[in-house]
Design a protein around this motif. Structure first.
Motif, PDB file in Angstrom:
ATOM      1  N   HIS A 111       0.939  -1.226  -0.094  1.00 18.82           N
ATOM      2  CA  HIS A 111       0.020  -0.145   0.084  1.00 18.82           C
ATOM      3  C   HIS A 111       0.932   1.181   0.030  1.00 18.82           C
ATOM      4  N   LEU A 112       1.997   0.914   0.783  1.00 17.42           N
ATOM      5  CA  LEU A 112       2.751   2.429   0.754  1.00 17.42           C
ATOM      6  C   LEU A 112       3.565   2.714  -0.219  1.00 17.42           C
ATOM      7  N   SER A 113       4.453   1.735  -0.837  1.00 17.99           N
ATOM      8  CA  SER A 113       5.216   1.677  -1.870  1.00 17.99           C
ATOM      9  C   SER A 113       4.759   1.681  -3.315  1.00 17.99           C
ATOM     10  N   ASP A 114       3.817   0.670  -3.402  1.00 17.90           N
ATOM     11  CA  ASP A 114       3.290   0.477  -4.772  1.00 17.90           C
ATOM     12  C   ASP A 114       1.925   1.185  -4.578  1.00 17.90           C
ATOM     13  N   HIS A 115       1.333   1.547  -4.023  1.00 17.70           N
ATOM     14  CA  HIS A 115       0.226   2.338  -3.931  1.00 17.70           C
ATOM     15  C   HIS A 115      -0.957   1.671  -4.227  1.00 17.70           C
ATOM     16  N   LYS A 116      -1.041   0.413  -3.762  1.00 16.69           N
ATOM     17  CA  LYS A 116      -2.223  -0.415  -4.041  1.00 16.69           C
ATOM     18  C   LYS A 116      -3.382   0.063  -2.909  1.00 16.69           C
ATOM     19  N   PRO A 117      -4.456  -0.293  -3.162  1.00 15.98           N
ATOM     20  CA  PRO A 117      -5.577  -0.005  -2.162  1.00 15.98           C
ATOM     21  C   PRO A 117      -5.374  -0.491  -1.036  1.00 15.98           C
ATOM     22  N   ALA A 118      -5.799   0.021   0.022  1.00 14.97           N
ATOM     23  CA  ALA A 118      -5.728  -0.493   1.629  1.00 14.97           C
ATOM     24  C   ALA A 118      -6.683  -1.382   2.073  1.00 14.97           C
ATOM     25  N   THR A 119      -7.523  -2.145   0.981  1.00 15.80           N
ATOM     26  CA  THR A 119      -8.285  -2.877   1.419  1.00 15.80           C
ATOM     27  C   THR A 119      -7.611  -4.266   2.241  1.00 15.80           C
ATOM     28  N   VAL A 120      -6.680  -4.912   1.522  1.00 12.40           N
ATOM     29  CA  VAL A 120      -5.925  -5.955   2.239  1.00 12.40           C
ATOM     30  C   VAL A 120      -5.311  -5.759   3.291  1.00 12.40           C
TER      31      VAL A 120
END
Length: 448
Positions: free
Chosen positions: A54-63
């Motif tokens: 989430h922090l480095s790849d900016h993926k959603p925070a869902t997981v």
């Protein structure tokens, strides 16, 4: 002996239990702590992995939210911080937030591995999200230390239970072992005491205890049997010889009396001398019989009032002493009891008074007194007669040992035998001013 064996085994078992149980409990406690921290760090790394995406790849925070919710369901508190140590997300529990948690996150972000602290009963761990040298954030997880404390308490509790059970088993076994060893020894000691008191038919039990004790009991029985045979044989010979001598001596004396009735002149004098020798032999035989009876005593101590026996024997011998012109007295003394065989003190005093009255010339004086001294009753029979030479006193208590004795020479031997068989002592001293003093020291029996 039972206490010594029990305490020795108890101390030894206690030392072994301490050396075995305590290190084992310490080791298990350390392993539980390591396992608990490893489990907590593993849970922290799982959240750190999804937080890094989430922090480095900016993926959603869902997981990441799902992992935080899962941590909250098991009772953990977690918080995610970015590279500037700012809070990004957390569980509802606030144990992973605050100044201490932020400081822990800053240390992890700077590349250090801090020692997990404890906050409000919870252990804190922090793991970097991403590479250790350039993390994109940090995850702090707080887990309650109650399960760890419960497991550690259980470890020490079970250790104490095991040690207590081992100690109780040791006490039980040591007591049984001590009794198994000491009980036959106690019975053997009691048998030896009864044998020493004169019960020559006493035998020890050879059916219990260690093999060494059984062999000792068997050896004791062999010794007792041989002693009984020797003593009975000695007594039988002495008694038989004495009894066999009395009959011919009595017959010979009667014949001499008959001859003396019909003789005259020098023959009468010779017969009178022969009768005196026969009378002396008769007294000698009677003395031997008295010695045999004294050696057959079996000491069963009873309370004997010394003051009453002294007064009684003085009253009994006073007529004999008056007839011979001897003064026999006994000053009043304290009421004392001695532990003696029944009738022994009477026989002792009879022999001593008889010897003293015979030794003292007409107009002499014989005194009996008694007093307590050092747990003993001291009885003295003093006379103002000719006394004894040092050589005669040295052998006076032996049979026929005193060559200066006017009688059979057995009276003091009987006295010595009776006194020593009762645990007392007898000795001879010079009377101040001349004469002989017989000092008896008898075991004092305390008044109930």
């Amino acid at each position: 002996m039972t206490r010594r064996i029990t305490w020795t085994l108890l101390v030894l078992t206690s030392v072994l239990l301490v050396l075995a149980v305590v290190p084992l409990a310490v080791l298990m406690t350390a392993r539980e702590r390591v396992a608990f921290r490893d489990s907590q760090r593993a849970a922290t790394r799982v959240i750190a992995a999804v937080a890094e995406e989430h922090l480095s790849d900016h993926k959603p925070a869902t997981v990441m939210r799902q992992e935080l919710d899962a941590a909250a369901r098991v009772g953990d508190c977690a918080a995610v911080y970015d590279a500037s140590a700012r809070l990004v997300a957390s569980t509802p529990c606030g144990a992973a937030r605050g100044v201490e948690a932020e400081e822990l996150a800053e240390k992890v972000l700077s590349g250090h591995e801090p020692e997990p602290p404890e906050n409000e009963g919870r252990l804190l761990t922090a793991e970097p999200a991403g590479e250790i040298r350039a993390p994109s954030g940090a995850v702090v997880l707080a887990r309650s230390a109650a399960p760890l404390d419960a497991r550690i308490s259980a470890i020490w509790g079970w250790s104490a239970v095991i040690a207590s059970a081992g100690l109780a088993a040791s006490v039980l076994l040591s007591v049984r072992l001590a009794r198994w060893v000491s009980r036959p020894l106690s019975r053997l000691d009691a048998s030896a005491q009864r044998l020493g008191e004169g019960a020559l038919d006493e035998r020890a039990d050879v059916g219990g205890g260690p093999s060494e004790v059984r062999r000792l009991a068997a050896t004791f029985n062999t010794m007792a049997a041989r002693m009984e045979a020797l003593v009975h044989g000695h007594r039988a010979v002495l008694a038989d010889v004495s009894h066999q001598l009395r009959t011919p001596l009595a017959a010979l004396r009667l014949r001499l009396d008959v001859l003396a009735a019909g003789a005259g002149g020098d023959t009468t004098e010779e017969l009178a001398s022969a009768e005196e020798e026969i009378a002396r032999l008769s007294r000698l035989v009677d003395g031997l019989l008295a010695v045999a009876r004294a050696e057959q005593v079996t000491t069963r101590p009873v309370a004997v009032r010394v003051d009453e026996v002294v007064a009684e024997r003085v009253a009994a011998w006073s007529p004999v002493a008056e007839e011979r012109g001897v003064r026999l007295t006994a000053p009043d003394g304290p009421a004392l009891s001695a532990a003696l065989g029944a009738g022994h003190l009477e026989q002792i005093l009879d022999n001593l008074i008889a010897n003293a009255v015979d030794a003292v010339p007409e107009g002499g004086h014989v005194t009996l007194d008694h007093r307590a001294t050092g747990g003993l009753v001291r009885v003295r029979v003093r006379d103002d007669g000719p006394g004894m030479s040092p050589e005669a006193k040295a052998v006076a208590f032996r049979r026929f040992g005193n060559p200066e004795a006017k009688g059979t020479g057995l009276g003091l031997a009987i006295v010595h035998r009776l006194v020593t068989s009762n645990g007392g002592t007898a000795r001879l001293e010079d009377t101040p001013g001349g004469g002989l003093t017989v000092v008896l020291e008898l075991p004092l029996r305390p008044e109930a």
